[in-house]
Design a protein around this motif. Structure first.
Motif, PDB file in Angstrom:
ATOM      1  N   LEU A   1       0.833  -1.213   0.000  1.00  0.00           N
ATOM      2  CA  LEU A   1       0.000   0.000   0.000  1.00  0.00           C
ATOM      3  C   LEU A   1       0.866   1.261   0.000  1.00  0.00           C
ATOM      4  O   LEU A   1       0.583   2.228  -0.717  1.00  0.00           O
ATOM      5  CB  LEU A   1      -0.923  -0.006   1.219  1.00  0.00           C
ATOM      6  N   ALA A   2       1.920   1.250   0.794  1.00  0.00           N
ATOM      7  CA  ALA A   2       2.817   2.408   0.827  1.00  0.00           C
ATOM      8  C   ALA A   2       3.491   2.607  -0.528  1.00  0.00           C
ATOM      9  O   ALA A   2       3.670   3.745  -0.991  1.00  0.00           O
ATOM     10  CB  ALA A   2       3.879   2.204   1.914  1.00  0.00           C
ATOM     11  N   MET A   3       3.830   1.518  -1.164  1.00  0.00           N
ATOM     12  CA  MET A   3       4.464   1.603  -2.478  1.00  0.00           C
ATOM     13  C   MET A   3       3.500   2.208  -3.508  1.00  0.00           C
ATOM     14  O   MET A   3       3.882   3.024  -4.346  1.00  0.00           O
ATOM     15  CB  MET A   3       4.891   0.197  -2.903  1.00  0.00           C
ATOM     16  N   ARG A   4       2.216   1.814  -3.422  1.00  0.00           N
ATOM     17  CA  ARG A   4       1.246   2.351  -4.388  1.00  0.00           C
ATOM     18  C   ARG A   4       1.006   3.835  -4.140  1.00  0.00           C
ATOM     19  O   ARG A   4       0.805   4.601  -5.085  1.00  0.00           O
ATOM     20  CB  ARG A   4      -0.062   1.571  -4.340  1.00  0.00           C
ATOM     21  N   TYR A   5       1.026   4.229  -2.888  1.00  0.00           N
ATOM     22  CA  TYR A   5       0.890   5.668  -2.620  1.00  0.00           C
ATOM     23  C   TYR A   5       1.992   6.455  -3.326  1.00  0.00           C
ATOM     24  O   TYR A   5       1.745   7.522  -3.899  1.00  0.00           O
ATOM     25  CB  TYR A   5       0.944   5.951  -1.118  1.00  0.00           C
TER      26      TYR A   5
END
Length: 608
Positions: A296-300
């Motif tokens: 999720l952090a990577m997609r942000y």
């Protein structure tokens, strides 16, 4: 001689008599039974503490089984297997010295012990235990018949043992053997559906590990395919399926990091969510939550959707809450949450997130057990250094952050082999850290060392293209005034590298993202330096070189906009059918692959 030696000698004499004559009476009379019971009690037989007594008594009961009725014979054979087990496990006797009819049974009997040994050695990063498990699995394989279904499990576990050895040695031959062993395990498991999913899962794990050391993308692609097969094959087993989902999510994340294909990241997130929901009581739930948070952090970072980032932080905190007290592998989850908080700080500028990220990163490094390999320590040192560098850029400055970051990066490089894939990132950040410290302190030696590190990254063909281009721009900007010729050459190489930054395997949107600001103004900057490069004496030659750079940059951007490769005019004129077929195949290869569905059962489709 003592009592134990006397009894052992008498039992051995009886066993030798049977072996020489074929007459089992020497082990069947009441005296032999009393001797065996007394010797077993005296030597604590079955504990592995007296292998010679166990070996001798094993033969006695094996010979007894030859003369007993079927039901009693089966009991005697089971006792013989238990007695021979420690000889087999410890290798105190060659398998040729054990009863050949018992070898397959004996090999199967010690499999649970081998699995437990391998798991403990893996969890504790115990090199001696890992080597012992590998040796034992090889001994078991040598005794199992080709058609035995246990061979698949044994081969798969041996591939993991070989992967652990590769982690210690970083010898390519070890990685190759691990992959080949895992492939053999999948072939052996194909006729036995319950064994196929774990074998596919281990093959995917081994291939991904080899990619992370060698950077060969074909290994990572194959890992994703095999892990998808594992998920489909394990549909009826919630715990096993959750484990395969976790590994698939991680492989997709790694592939996104290396290709920038957003579809991989989206699939990684949905796969991790499915893993969390599939087995809410899974023993490795902490890892499931941490993997979801990291994705999720990577997609942000790609999309800028803050909801992903907030969810990532909460998921990371939930993962930490699930970590058992004094668990030796807590560093993974501490470092993961630190990275997510760092990302949120970069969006919100809330200082508390940044300070917490630094403390979590330090806690991760402190929590690493001493038995972890140096290459693993390097990963956590690198993560801490990145966070410290960000804090050093945002006042109020914290004394010592830059020094700590440089020391951490130096230690990371010291623990990593020259040909390791991660070394590029460590050196690039070390260059940045030294430049940052030079600006603060005015230390010329830091600046020169930084430029040396960054130049090597920009000029080395094994450096990933994106890093090569970005580093070349940084070095050129810093040295344009003092070394214009070298700066011009660096930017010329960067312009020519742009096509590698956005390879054809990516969809158009991903290619445009990969180029992003990296290409903006690059050709113009390169042309300006070329015009100013007095090492080329003729103005006409400088102008021609500058024009070629501008045209090369325009060609890259135009090819992305128009989705073209090269001029097919000549081919169409001479071989129209061949040209048409070429275009058809090209478009098929460029078509974005649909992710495989994660539902459904059935065996994996074919072997690779």
């Amino acid at each position: 001689m003592g009592e134990r030696e006397d009894m052992l000698a008498e039992v051995r004499e009886r066993v030798d008599r049977v072996s020489a004559t074929g007459d089992g009476s020497a082990v069947m009379d009441p005296v032999a039974s009393v001797l065996s019971r007394n010797l077993a009690a005296m030597c604590d037989v079955g504990s592995g503490t007296d292998p010679e007594a166990e070996y001798t008594l094993g033969w006695l009961h094996f010979y007894r089984a030859q003369s007993l009725p079927p039901a009693q014979a089966a009991t005697a054979r089971e006792l013989a297997v238990r007695l021979f087990a420690w000889c087999f496990i410890k290798g105190t006797r060659d398998t040729g010295e054990l009863p050949q009819p018992l070898l397959a049974t004996l090999a199967g009997a010690v499999l649970p012990f081998a699995a437990g040994t391998l798991e403990r050695a893996r969890a504790n990063m115990d090199p001696a235990g890992q080597q012992f498990a590998e040796t034992l699995y090889r001994r078991i394989l040598a005794c199992l018949p080709e058609a035995d279904p246990e061979r698949a499990l044994c081969l798969s576990h041996l591939s993991v043992a070989l992967l652990l050895r590769y982690g210690r040695t970083l010898a390519t031959a070890d990685a190759d053997e691990a992959v080949e062993m895992a492939r053999t395990a999948v072939r052996a498991a194909a006729p036995h559906p319950p064994l196929l999913a774990p074998s596919l899962n281990n093959l995917g794990l081994v291939l991904r590990a080899r990619f992370e050391h060698t950077g060969v993308l074909a290994d990572l692609d194959a890992a994703v395919d095999f892990l998808r097969d594992a998920v489909r094959t394990a549909a009826a087993d919630a715990t096993g399926r959750a484990g395969s989902l976790l590994q698939l999510s991680r492989a997709l994340e790694v592939r996104y990091e290396n290709t920038n294909a957003l579809t991989d990241l989206d699939e990684a997130i949905e796969t991790a969510r499915t893993a969390v929901l599939t087995a809410p009581d899974h023993p490795d739930r902490t890892s499931h939550l941490a993997t979801l948070g990291g994705a999720l952090a990577m997609r942000y970072q790609r999309t800028g959707v803050l909801a992903d980032l907030d969810e990532a932080v909460e998921t990371g905190r939930a993962a930490l809450r699930n970590v058992p007290e004094r668990w030796p592998h807590a560093a993974t989850h501490l470092s993961s949450l630190a990275a997510t908080l760092l990302t949120r700080f970069e969006h919100t500028a809330v200082r508390a997130d940044l300070d917490e990220a630094v403390e979590l990163g330090r806690a991760a490094v402190r929590s690493l057990p001493a038995y972890y390999p140096a290459v693993d320590h390097a990963l956590y040192l690198f993560a801490l250094a990145r966070t410290l560098l960000v804090r050093a850029e945002h006042p109020p400055a914290v004394a010592g952050d830059l020094d700590e970051a440089v020391a951490a990066l130096d230690a990371a490089l010291e623990g990593t082999r020259d040909d390791h894939l991660h070394r590029t990132a460590y050196r690039t950040h070390l260059g940045a850290a030294l430049l940052q410290r030079a600006k603060v302190t005015g230390n010329g030696q830091d600046r020169e060392r930084a430029l040396a590190e960054l130049r090597q990254m920009a000029e080395h063909v094994t450096t990933p293209p994106r890093i090569r281009v970005a580093t070349a721009r940084t070095v050129a900007q810093l040295t344009a005034a003092s070394e214009p010729a070298r700066a011009a050459k660096l930017l010329e190489q960067a312009v020519m590298t742009l096509p590698e930054v956005a390879p054809r395997r990516l969809g158009r949107g991903d290619r445009q993202h990969a180029l992003g600001t990296l290409a903006a103004g690059l050709a113009a900057d390169a042309a300006a330096l070329a015009l100013a490069d007095t090492s080329v004496p003729e103005p006409e030659d400088r102008a021609a070189r500058a024009l070629s750079m501008v045209e090369a940059g325009r060609a890259v951007l135009l090819s992305q906009a128009l989705d073209t490769r090269s001029d097919l005019t000549a081919l169409r004129q001479q071989h129209s059918a061949l040209a048409a077929r070429f275009v058809e195949l090209r478009e098929a290869l460029d078509r974005d692959a649909e992710p495989a569905p994660l539902t459904g059962g059935g065996p994996a489709g074919g072997q690779r």
